[in-house]
Design a protein around this motif. Sequence first.
Motif, PDB file in Angstrom:
ATOM      1  N   PRO A  86      -3.055  17.525   1.661  1.00 19.46           N
ATOM      2  CA  PRO A  86      -3.759  18.483   0.805  1.00 19.46           C
ATOM      3  C   PRO A  86      -5.132  18.008   0.344  1.00 19.46           C
ATOM      4  CG  PRO A  86      -1.864  17.517  -0.320  1.00 19.46           C
ATOM      5  CD  PRO A  86      -1.741  17.142   1.105  1.00 19.46           C
ATOM      6  N   ASP A  87      -5.284  16.752   0.006  1.00 15.93           N
ATOM      7  CA  ASP A  87      -6.580  16.262  -0.476  1.00 15.93           C
ATOM      8  C   ASP A  87      -7.627  16.285   0.639  1.00 15.93           C
ATOM      9  OD1 ASP A  87      -5.547  15.864  -2.973  1.00 15.93           O
ATOM     10  OD2 ASP A  87      -5.117  13.734  -2.665  1.00 15.93           O
ATOM     11  N   HIS A  88      -7.206  15.835   1.823  1.00 14.69           N
ATOM     12  CA  HIS A  88      -8.109  15.821   2.967  1.00 14.69           C
ATOM     13  C   HIS A  88      -8.508  17.252   3.347  1.00 14.69           C
ATOM     14  CE1 HIS A  88     -10.157  14.047   6.321  1.00 14.69           C
ATOM     15  NE2 HIS A  88      -9.386  14.649   7.239  1.00 14.69           N
ATOM     16  N   ALA A  89      -7.520  18.151   3.317  1.00 12.08           N
ATOM     17  CA  ALA A  89      -7.794  19.555   3.634  1.00 12.08           C
ATOM     18  C   ALA A  89      -8.760  20.157   2.627  1.00 12.08           C
ATOM     19  CB  ALA A  89      -6.490  20.353   3.643  1.00 12.08           C
ATOM     20  N   ILE A 106     -21.442  37.978   0.772  1.00 13.62           N
ATOM     21  CA  ILE A 106     -20.212  37.273   1.113  1.00 13.62           C
ATOM     22  C   ILE A 106     -19.442  36.967  -0.166  1.00 13.62           C
ATOM     23  CG2 ILE A 106     -21.159  36.302   3.239  1.00 13.62           C
ATOM     24  CD1 ILE A 106     -21.540  33.661   1.768  1.00 13.62           C
ATOM     25  N   SER A 107     -18.158  36.654  -0.019  1.00 12.52           N
ATOM     26  CA  SER A 107     -17.290  36.472  -1.179  1.00 12.52           C
ATOM     27  C   SER A 107     -16.540  35.150  -1.095  1.00 12.52           C
ATOM     28  CB  SER A 107     -16.295  37.639  -1.258  1.00 12.52           C
ATOM     29  OG  SER A 107     -15.240  37.363  -2.148  1.00 12.52           O
ATOM     30  N   ASP A 108     -16.653  34.332  -2.154  1.00 20.67           N
ATOM     31  CA  ASP A 108     -15.897  33.078  -2.219  1.00 20.67           C
ATOM     32  C   ASP A 108     -14.400  33.355  -2.252  1.00 20.67           C
ATOM     33  OD1 ASP A 108     -18.278  31.715  -2.276  1.00 20.67           O
ATOM     34  OD2 ASP A 108     -18.319  31.490  -4.456  1.00 20.67           O
ATOM     35  N   LYS A 109     -14.014  34.441  -2.930  1.00 19.25           N
ATOM     36  CA  LYS A 109     -12.591  34.783  -3.023  1.00 19.25           C
ATOM     37  C   LYS A 109     -12.012  35.113  -1.654  1.00 19.25           C
ATOM     38  CE  LYS A 109      -9.391  37.883  -5.451  1.00 19.25           C
ATOM     39  NZ  LYS A 109      -9.281  39.012  -6.424  1.00 19.25           N
ATOM     40  N   THR A 110     -12.787  35.838  -0.839  1.00 17.42           N
ATOM     41  CA  THR A 110     -12.325  36.181   0.513  1.00 17.42           C
ATOM     42  C   THR A 110     -12.232  34.932   1.380  1.00 17.42           C
ATOM     43  OG1 THR A 110     -13.430  38.321   0.290  1.00 17.42           O
ATOM     44  CG2 THR A 110     -12.705  37.694   2.487  1.00 17.42           C
ATOM     45  N   MET A 111     -13.132  33.971   1.171  1.00 20.61           N
ATOM     46  CA  MET A 111     -13.050  32.707   1.904  1.00 20.61           C
ATOM     47  C   MET A 111     -11.753  31.978   1.551  1.00 20.61           C
ATOM     48  SD  MET A 111     -14.269  30.486   4.048  1.00 20.61           S
ATOM     49  CE  MET A 111     -16.026  30.692   4.343  1.00 20.61           C
ATOM     50  N   GLU A 112     -11.366  31.979   0.284  1.00 21.31           N
ATOM     51  CA  GLU A 112     -10.106  31.358  -0.129  1.00 21.31           C
ATOM     52  C   GLU A 112      -8.916  32.040   0.548  1.00 21.31           C
ATOM     53  OE1 GLU A 112      -9.903  31.525  -4.364  1.00 21.31           O
ATOM     54  OE2 GLU A 112     -11.696  30.283  -4.675  1.00 21.31           O
ATOM     55  N   GLN A 113      -8.967  33.372   0.629  1.00 18.24           N
ATOM     56  CA  GLN A 113      -7.884  34.109   1.282  1.00 18.24           C
ATOM     57  C   GLN A 113      -7.818  33.784   2.764  1.00 18.24           C
ATOM     58  OE1 GLN A 113      -8.972  38.137   0.347  1.00 18.24           O
ATOM     59  NE2 GLN A 113      -8.071  38.076  -1.715  1.00 18.24           N
ATOM     60  N   LEU A 114      -8.976  33.664   3.397  1.00 18.11           N
ATOM     61  CA  LEU A 114      -9.019  33.316   4.825  1.00 18.11           C
ATOM     62  C   LEU A 114      -8.359  31.958   5.066  1.00 18.11           C
ATOM     63  CD1 LEU A 114     -10.312  34.090   7.676  1.00 18.11           C
ATOM     64  CD2 LEU A 114     -12.160  32.569   7.021  1.00 18.11           C
ATOM     65  N   LEU A 115      -8.675  30.989   4.215  1.00 21.34           N
ATOM     66  CA  LEU A 115      -8.130  29.637   4.374  1.00 21.34           C
ATOM     67  C   LEU A 115      -6.628  29.588   4.093  1.00 21.34           C
ATOM     68  CD1 LEU A 115     -10.999  27.605   2.647  1.00 21.34           C
ATOM     69  CD2 LEU A 115     -10.514  27.742   5.092  1.00 21.34           C
ATOM     70  N   MET A 116      -6.136  30.501   3.274  1.00 22.12           N
ATOM     71  CA  MET A 116      -4.712  30.523   2.939  1.00 22.12           C
ATOM     72  C   MET A 116      -3.881  31.351   3.912  1.00 22.12           C
ATOM     73  SD  MET A 116      -4.401  28.510   0.420  1.00 22.12           S
ATOM     74  CE  MET A 116      -2.687  28.870   0.024  1.00 22.12           C
ATOM     75  N   ASN A 117      -4.549  32.138   4.761  1.00 19.12           N
ATOM     76  CA  ASN A 117      -3.825  33.050   5.651  1.00 19.12           C
ATOM     77  C   ASN A 117      -3.550  32.482   7.035  1.00 19.12           C
ATOM     78  OD1 ASN A 117      -3.486  35.160   3.867  1.00 19.12           O
ATOM     79  ND2 ASN A 117      -5.410  36.175   4.419  1.00 19.12           N
ATOM     80  N   GLU A 118      -4.411  31.565   7.510  1.00 17.89           N
ATOM     81  CA  GLU A 118      -4.303  31.103   8.896  1.00 17.89           C
ATOM     82  C   GLU A 118      -3.689  29.714   8.971  1.00 17.89           C
ATOM     83  OE1 GLU A 118      -8.033  31.487  10.892  1.00 17.89           O
ATOM     84  OE2 GLU A 118      -8.227  33.629  10.425  1.00 17.89           O
ATOM     85  N   ASN A 119      -2.731  29.577   9.877  1.00 16.29           N
ATOM     86  CA  ASN A 119      -1.969  28.333   9.990  1.00 16.29           C
ATOM     87  C   ASN A 119      -2.838  27.149  10.416  1.00 16.29           C
ATOM     88  OD1 ASN A 119       0.628  26.947   9.931  1.00 16.29           O
ATOM     89  ND2 ASN A 119       0.339  26.725  12.146  1.00 16.29           N
ATOM     90  N   ARG A 120      -3.939  27.405  11.111  1.00 18.69           N
ATOM     91  CA  ARG A 120      -4.807  26.297  11.533  1.00 18.69           C
ATOM     92  C   ARG A 120      -5.415  25.598  10.316  1.00 18.69           C
ATOM     93  NH1 ARG A 120     -10.397  28.973  13.886  1.00 18.69           N
ATOM     94  NH2 ARG A 120     -10.490  30.798  12.506  1.00 18.69           N
ATOM     95  N   PHE A 121      -5.486  26.307   9.182  1.00 18.57           N
ATOM     96  CA  PHE A 121      -5.955  25.701   7.934  1.00 18.57           C
ATOM     97  C   PHE A 121      -4.785  25.255   7.045  1.00 18.57           C
ATOM     98  CE2 PHE A 121      -9.491  28.748   8.927  1.00 18.57           C
ATOM     99  CZ  PHE A 121     -10.443  27.787   9.222  1.00 18.57           C
ATOM    100  N   THR A 122      -3.765  26.099   6.920  1.00 16.63           N
ATOM    101  CA  THR A 122      -2.660  25.785   5.999  1.00 16.63           C
ATOM    102  C   THR A 122      -1.813  24.619   6.486  1.00 16.63           C
ATOM    103  OG1 THR A 122      -1.270  27.472   7.063  1.00 16.63           O
ATOM    104  CG2 THR A 122      -2.551  28.153   5.137  1.00 16.63           C
ATOM    105  N   SER A 123      -1.746  24.399   7.824  1.00 16.12           N
ATOM    106  CA  SER A 123      -0.952  23.264   8.325  1.00 16.12           C
ATOM    107  C   SER A 123      -1.519  21.940   7.828  1.00 16.12           C
ATOM    108  CB  SER A 123      -0.928  23.274   9.862  1.00 16.12           C
ATOM    109  OG  SER A 123      -2.238  23.188  10.397  1.00 16.12           O
ATOM    110  N   LEU A 124      -2.858  21.850   7.746  1.00 16.23           N
ATOM    111  CA  LEU A 124      -3.482  20.636   7.217  1.00 16.23           C
ATOM    112  C   LEU A 124      -3.303  20.551   5.701  1.00 16.23           C
ATOM    113  CD1 LEU A 124      -5.176  18.126   7.936  1.00 16.23           C
ATOM    114  CD2 LEU A 124      -7.234  19.490   7.493  1.00 16.23           C
ATOM    115  N   GLN A 125      -3.305  21.706   5.035  1.00 18.71           N
ATOM    116  CA  GLN A 125      -3.089  21.725   3.582  1.00 18.71           C
ATOM    117  C   GLN A 125      -1.707  21.195   3.221  1.00 18.71           C
ATOM    118  OE1 GLN A 125      -3.773  25.802   2.428  1.00 18.71           O
ATOM    119  NE2 GLN A 125      -5.871  25.812   3.286  1.00 18.71           N
ATOM    120  N   ARG A 126      -0.713  21.479   4.067  1.00 21.38           N
ATOM    121  CA  ARG A 126       0.645  21.010   3.781  1.00 21.38           C
ATOM    122  C   ARG A 126       0.788  19.514   4.038  1.00 21.38           C
ATOM    123  NH1 ARG A 126       1.797  25.972   6.434  1.00 21.38           N
ATOM    124  NH2 ARG A 126       2.077  24.870   8.410  1.00 21.38           N
ATOM    125  N   VAL A 127       0.189  19.027   5.122  1.00 21.85           N
ATOM    126  CA  VAL A 127       0.350  17.624   5.516  1.00 21.85           C
ATOM    127  C   VAL A 127      -0.527  16.695   4.671  1.00 21.85           C
ATOM    128  CG1 VAL A 127       0.046  15.974   7.407  1.00 21.85           C
ATOM    129  CG2 VAL A 127       1.001  18.241   7.871  1.00 21.85           C
TER     130      VAL A 127
END
Length: 478
Positions: free
Chosen positions: A142-145, A119-140
């Motif tokens: 960021p620390d909690h996300a 498995i790849s940590d880099k690919t996990m980062e890409q997964l978290l940055m690609n899907e709105n179910r994760f990025t919506s929390l990152q925008r609102v």
Amino acid sequence: KASPKGASIKMCVGGKEAKKKDLGAIAMMHENAYVASVSMAADPAQTAKAFREAEAFKGPSLIVAYATCVDWGHRLGDKAMPMQQVQAVDSGYWPVYRYDPSKSDEGDQKAFELDAKRISDKTMEQLLMNENRFTSLQRVSPDHAKMLQGAMAQEAAHRHERRRRLAMTDEDLLEHLKKLMGEQTTGERVTVLYGSDTGNAEQVAKNFHFELKRRGMRAKCMSLNEVEVPNLQDESTVLVVCSTAGQGDMPKTAVKFWEHAQGFVETAPPDFLKDTKFAVFGMGDASYAMFNEAAKQIDGLFGRLGAERLMDLGLGDDQHAARFHTVLEDWAPDFFDNIEAPAPPAELGAPTHLVEVLEHPAADLAQIAAEAYVPAHSSPVTMRLKKPKVPDGYERPINHFEFDLTGSGLIYEQGDSLGLWPTNSKEEVDRCLKALGLKGDEVLRIQDVDSTRATPLPEHITPRRLLTEILDIGGWPK
């Protein structure tokens, strides 16, 4: 709910804080059901294998398949769904495995098989940055996300490590733990690596692995993608079995290895693998311009890194009458000689079936045994025409067939695949019957002991029908 930690969903807009449930682990706890986790875009061959094994398993079967959802809101839209399936596996978010409780955890046989080990940590980062179910929390928030999604990534890695250990033999687990503790691993071992798309190269590699173990040698078998290139330095002897995909491309289970290797070889010292011996057997088709190109590149890689060649590159060719076996039949014995492998033991393997010749079978059993064998999901049809279509200079047979499907219930349209069940010649069957001391019309009772056949053998059948219609008496031994 099986939503992942750190996702913003309808029931947890502020981010789900609980771990994602593991349905497969819950099912495996009962130890009586076949369980598989698949992602079709990530590994189609593993998905097909899981469905075949689930159907053949004598008991309940559960396949948990990764299916993307439009509500997740990928930044590239619906067209990214295949990529999501690949990223989910490569990141460790979604495991790919098969569990068959009918297999005992003895020797090299494991009930649990992990089919995606890296498995790849880099690919996990890409997964978290690609899907709105994760990025919506990152925008609102960021620390909690960052806290929740970081924990989710760590938990995924922890579960992956636990599955890796579950799939290891005792010998591999001991070596793995020694490496984690910084201890030196000792002892000569042959590492068999494979690059495969359809499973043929994988099967050949596993046959080599089985034979090495049968001869009393330490051996390990895994895909090229499971290997870190720098770790090859720890291996004393390496055998690679590699097919070629498309027009000279690496097969699916070697792509990640090759991507890493190309960068690594540019900076590695020319004697990096000076203490490693290697051999490569390629499986290709000479009708393609880039014949065995992937195997040639792997062979060249080991040479550039200073490894010691055991023997010339083997070039299996599907154009030969017996396909890659034609070359492999001569190449394999030379490989065992070059590594000074002990002679194979003179022993018979454990039987997969028990067979009894009934002396006085009941009339109904004799009638059943004499009936024509129709495999599951098949129908008997009449062949109206067989016409050879072999080009000049082509070794393998090509035929044009025409079948009458009237009354068979089968429907064939242009582009469909039609599977045919062949029969053995009467002359070959008669030779087998003579060697076995049988007339051919006796009634056999067959009991399954440890078979891996997807379609079970009939319980009652005559020797002539068994040898004519079912067993591949002229095939290459596996």
